[in-house]
Design a protein around this motif. Structure first.
Motif, PDB file in Angstrom:
ATOM      1  N   MET A  93      14.088  -1.775  -6.432  1.00  0.00           N
ATOM      2  CA  MET A  93      12.832  -1.103  -6.791  1.00  0.00           C
ATOM      3  C   MET A  93      11.659  -2.082  -6.757  1.00  0.00           C
ATOM      4  N   GLU A  94      11.885  -3.316  -7.207  1.00  0.00           N
ATOM      5  CA  GLU A  94      10.821  -4.320  -7.171  1.00  0.00           C
ATOM      6  C   GLU A  94      10.427  -4.632  -5.728  1.00  0.00           C
ATOM      7  N   ASP A  95      11.437  -4.742  -4.850  1.00  0.00           N
ATOM      8  CA  ASP A  95      11.141  -4.975  -3.433  1.00  0.00           C
ATOM      9  C   ASP A  95      10.341  -3.821  -2.842  1.00  0.00           C
ATOM     10  N   LYS A  96      10.734  -2.606  -3.173  1.00  0.00           N
ATOM     11  CA  LYS A  96      10.031  -1.418  -2.666  1.00  0.00           C
ATOM     12  C   LYS A  96       8.603  -1.384  -3.214  1.00  0.00           C
ATOM     13  N   LEU A 100       5.118  -1.430  -1.136  1.00  0.00           N
ATOM     14  CA  LEU A 100       4.073  -0.410  -1.324  1.00  0.00           C
ATOM     15  C   LEU A 100       2.729  -1.047  -1.664  1.00  0.00           C
ATOM     16  N   ARG A 101       2.743  -2.100  -2.469  1.00  0.00           N
ATOM     17  CA  ARG A 101       1.493  -2.803  -2.799  1.00  0.00           C
ATOM     18  C   ARG A 101       0.857  -3.389  -1.545  1.00  0.00           C
ATOM     19  N   LYS A 102       1.675  -3.999  -0.690  1.00  0.00           N
ATOM     20  CA  LYS A 102       1.156  -4.574   0.553  1.00  0.00           C
ATOM     21  C   LYS A 102       0.579  -3.482   1.451  1.00  0.00           C
ATOM     22  N   GLN A 103       1.304  -2.359   1.525  1.00  0.00           N
ATOM     23  CA  GLN A 103       0.838  -1.241   2.347  1.00  0.00           C
ATOM     24  C   GLN A 103      -0.471  -0.683   1.792  1.00  0.00           C
ATOM     25  N   ASN A 104      -0.571  -0.574   0.473  1.00  0.00           N
ATOM     26  CA  ASN A 104      -1.792  -0.082  -0.163  1.00  0.00           C
ATOM     27  C   ASN A 104      -2.961  -1.039   0.098  1.00  0.00           C
ATOM     28  N   ALA A 105      -2.723  -2.349  -0.020  1.00  0.00           N
ATOM     29  CA  ALA A 105      -3.776  -3.333   0.232  1.00  0.00           C
ATOM     30  C   ALA A 105      -4.260  -3.220   1.673  1.00  0.00           C
ATOM     31  N   LYS A 106      -3.331  -3.042   2.602  1.00  0.00           N
ATOM     32  CA  LYS A 106      -3.709  -2.906   4.020  1.00  0.00           C
ATOM     33  C   LYS A 106      -4.528  -1.645   4.228  1.00  0.00           C
ATOM     34  N   LEU A 107      -4.096  -0.537   3.616  1.00  0.00           N
ATOM     35  CA  LEU A 107      -4.832   0.722   3.753  1.00  0.00           C
ATOM     36  C   LEU A 107      -6.237   0.602   3.165  1.00  0.00           C
ATOM     37  N   GLN A 108      -6.360  -0.065   2.016  1.00  0.00           N
ATOM     38  CA  GLN A 108      -7.685  -0.249   1.419  1.00  0.00           C
ATOM     39  C   GLN A 108      -8.557  -1.136   2.298  1.00  0.00           C
ATOM     40  N   LYS A 109      -7.964  -2.170   2.864  1.00  0.00           N
ATOM     41  CA  LYS A 109      -8.709  -3.057   3.768  1.00  0.00           C
ATOM     42  C   LYS A 109      -9.172  -2.273   4.993  1.00  0.00           C
ATOM     43  N   ASP A 110      -8.281  -1.473   5.558  1.00  0.00           N
ATOM     44  CA  ASP A 110      -8.625  -0.660   6.725  1.00  0.00           C
ATOM     45  C   ASP A 110      -9.725   0.342   6.376  1.00  0.00           C
ATOM     46  N   ALA A 111      -9.636   0.954   5.181  1.00  0.00           N
ATOM     47  CA  ALA A 111     -10.653   1.918   4.757  1.00  0.00           C
ATOM     48  C   ALA A 111     -12.005   1.228   4.592  1.00  0.00           C
ATOM     49  N   THR A 112     -12.008   0.019   4.029  1.00  0.00           N
ATOM     50  CA  THR A 112     -13.247  -0.736   3.857  1.00  0.00           C
ATOM     51  C   THR A 112     -13.842  -1.091   5.216  1.00  0.00           C
ATOM     52  N   LEU A 113     -12.993  -1.507   6.143  1.00  0.00           N
ATOM     53  CA  LEU A 113     -13.461  -1.827   7.492  1.00  0.00           C
ATOM     54  C   LEU A 113     -14.055  -0.588   8.169  1.00  0.00           C
ATOM     55  N   ASP A 114     -13.408   0.552   7.983  1.00  0.00           N
ATOM     56  CA  ASP A 114     -13.917   1.789   8.572  1.00  0.00           C
ATOM     57  C   ASP A 114     -15.280   2.141   7.985  1.00  0.00           C
ATOM     58  N   LYS A 115     -15.463   1.932   6.671  1.00  0.00           N
ATOM     59  CA  LYS A 115     -16.753   2.211   6.034  1.00  0.00           C
ATOM     60  C   LYS A 115     -17.839   1.284   6.593  1.00  0.00           C
ATOM     61  N   VAL A 116     -17.490   0.007   6.717  1.00  0.00           N
ATOM     62  CA  VAL A 116     -18.448  -0.968   7.234  1.00  0.00           C
ATOM     63  C   VAL A 116     -18.823  -0.600   8.669  1.00  0.00           C
ATOM     64  N   LYS A 117     -17.850  -0.273   9.472  1.00  0.00           N
ATOM     65  CA  LYS A 117     -18.122   0.101  10.860  1.00  0.00           C
ATOM     66  C   LYS A 117     -19.009   1.330  10.909  1.00  0.00           C
TER      67      LYS A 117
END
Length: 125
Positions: A93-96, A100-117
């Motif tokens: 569960m800790e690995d999962k 999920l945290r890494k995936q969430n961070a990537k999604l937030q980064k992508d969303a921020t990049l999309d907003k900036v663009k």
């Protein structure tokens, strides 16, 4: 079948005891001698029953202690096994969660990049 054998044996022993008692009572002996014989036989039987009682009690106590020890061992083994399985589940569960945290961070980064663009695109247009 064992019950019939036990009942037959009990009936034979009871009959023998009754026959011996009647034989002693009708024997041509003084009353005091007869009472003395009866008392001796009673004491012998009482000693034998007491010994058998203590042997049985000791045997049952020993068996109960063995059963308790075996139960405790099985319980300890089961708890140990469950503990190891719980640890494995928690690690998975800790690995999962980390994934999920890494995936969430990537999604937030992508969303921020999309907003900036999007903001840069609106500003240039």
């Amino acid at each position: 079948m064992a019950s019939n054998t036990g009942q037959t044996l009990l009936a034979l022993l009871t009959g023998a005891a009754i026959g011996a008692g009647i034989g002693i009572l009708y024997a041509p002996d003084k009353g005091s001698n007869t009472r003395s014989k009866i008392d001796k036989e009673r004491k012998k039987a009482q000693k034998k029953l007491n010994k058998q009682y203590h042997d049985t009690k000791s045997n049952l106590t020993e068996q109960a202690q063995k059963a308790k020890y075996n139960f405790q061992q099985k319980l300890d083994d089961t708890l140990s096994s469950a503990s190891h399985k719980a640890d494995d589940i928690l690690l998975a569960m800790e690995d999962k969660l980390e994934a999920l945290r890494k995936q969430n961070a990537k999604l937030q980064k992508d969303a921020t990049l999309d907003k900036v663009k999007s903001t840069v695109k609106k500003a240039t247009v």
